[in-house]
Design a protein around this motif. Sequence first.
Motif, PDB file in Angstrom:
ATOM      1  N   ILE A   3       0.843  -1.199   0.000  1.00 33.39           N
ATOM      2  CA  ILE A   3       0.000   0.000   0.000  1.00 33.39           C
ATOM      3  C   ILE A   3       0.876   1.246   0.000  1.00 33.39           C
ATOM      4  N   HIS A  24      -4.788   6.250  -1.526  1.00 36.88           N
ATOM      5  CA  HIS A  24      -3.793   5.182  -1.523  1.00 36.88           C
ATOM      6  C   HIS A  24      -3.938   4.322  -2.769  1.00 36.88           C
ATOM      7  N   LEU A  34      -9.220  -7.306  -0.885  1.00 34.10           N
ATOM      8  CA  LEU A  34      -9.627  -6.160  -0.075  1.00 34.10           C
ATOM      9  C   LEU A  34     -10.971  -6.406   0.605  1.00 34.10           C
ATOM     10  N   TYR A  39     -12.690  -3.999   3.509  1.00 32.19           N
ATOM     11  CA  TYR A  39     -12.804  -2.749   2.749  1.00 32.19           C
ATOM     12  C   TYR A  39     -14.152  -2.713   2.031  1.00 32.19           C
ATOM     13  N   HIS A  51     -11.425   2.303   3.418  1.00 27.06           N
ATOM     14  CA  HIS A  51     -10.842   1.579   4.544  1.00 27.06           C
ATOM     15  C   HIS A  51     -11.921   1.356   5.618  1.00 27.06           C
ATOM     16  N   GLU A  53     -11.905   1.361   8.747  1.00 26.30           N
ATOM     17  CA  GLU A  53     -11.829   2.193   9.952  1.00 26.30           C
ATOM     18  C   GLU A  53     -11.657   3.679   9.619  1.00 26.30           C
ATOM     19  N   SER A  54     -10.696   4.017   8.783  1.00 25.72           N
ATOM     20  CA  SER A  54     -10.415   5.433   8.502  1.00 25.72           C
ATOM     21  C   SER A  54     -11.353   6.039   7.472  1.00 25.72           C
ATOM     22  N   GLU A  56     -10.681   6.231   4.397  1.00 28.74           N
ATOM     23  CA  GLU A  56      -9.856   6.764   3.311  1.00 28.74           C
ATOM     24  C   GLU A  56      -9.942   5.845   2.092  1.00 28.74           C
ATOM     25  N   TYR A  58      -8.812   3.649  -1.074  1.00 23.69           N
ATOM     26  CA  TYR A  58      -7.755   2.733  -1.502  1.00 23.69           C
ATOM     27  C   TYR A  58      -8.155   2.208  -2.878  1.00 23.69           C
TER      28      TYR A  58
END
Length: 409
Positions: A3, A24, A34, A39, A51, A53-54, A56, A58
Amino acid sequence: MRIYLVGGAVRDKLLERPAGDRDHVVTGASPDDLLALGYRPVGKDFPVFLHPESGEEYALARTERKSGRGYHGFEFRTDPAVTLEEDLARRDLTINAIAEDADGTLIDPWGGVRDLEARLLRHVAPAFVEDPVRLLRVARFAARFAPLGFRVADETMALLRHMVDAGEVDHLVPERVWAETRKALAEPRPSAFLQVLRACGALRVLFPEVDALYGVPQRAEFHPEIDTGVHMEMVLDAAAAIAPGDDLVGFCALGHDLGKALTPADELPRHVMHEQRGVAPLRVLAARLKVPAEHAALAELVCREHLNAHRALELKPATVLKLLVALDALRRPERLETFLAACLADKRGRLGHGHDDYPEADYLRRARATAAAVTAAPFLAQGLEGPAVGAAMERARVHAITEMKQGSI
């Protein structure tokens, strides 16, 4: 699976700018890999995941191949064999094609760090010409980074001209043009957006109403910069300073003087009635770009009424009330603030006038508050009904503004 942090997050970190979105790229993985890690898929045309948790983004590393005209004409390939370098090669500018691994090591196959240091906006590869949206993105990045001294590399400007000459920009849909324009108007120096588009020939294709302003003279005693196009650029930058990040004020600034391009040659450098003449081209521009209704409406009010704002202290109280009503400012004071920000930008967007005071703004704010304080209640108590209430309120508001102006209250 590996990553990497990519794109703007890496660029802005190197420029020591505030962090924005963190994107990312994932290599050596499949969508199933993933999904198994939790994900959430969000990509429609190619695999992008959030993601667990975050939140963000990917994206699986991918390549692109041109398969048609315009920005829709692409085929994507994404599989575990696609390398990071292949993914970076499809990006627009070298400064956006830098990656960082988990240890903080930079992967920079296209010299993005070098171009950051040289303050250059340079394309990654010849395939840049395949996506016309990139032309607008370069102009938008110029608007963002011009205050840091960035400029478009000569070879990239040559590619932009080629894209215009090849007709690629003709395939841009209005929604994409507006999306990039809206972002550019919210950048610190929107004039750079116009300058790049004009230098490559795209301004006359995408914004002919704005392009027509260049070379049109104004009276030097009021506009020392003389050229109306230059004035437009200065007004946009003033708007960005007065209302940072506000694309609504920016669009009002962009459309305020379009009528000057329609002034008969024998009347130049005077521009009598330019505020009325500007309404028609502004409506054409707004319709073509499919701008939001509020942008179109307020820009038209600024176009038509900005001279009244400049001479507000000289207007009759009845005319001041008429202006406030036209803006719907009695019910929506935020509209008056947008209007005044654009008018102040017009006042300051002149050579040598970048810090002029604007007492007219405070006067109009006080007039609005004074008029809004007049309510229907006392007139209803007198037994008035229907239109008679409105007429009485109008008279009372004009009287209140008159008294305010005379300083008796």
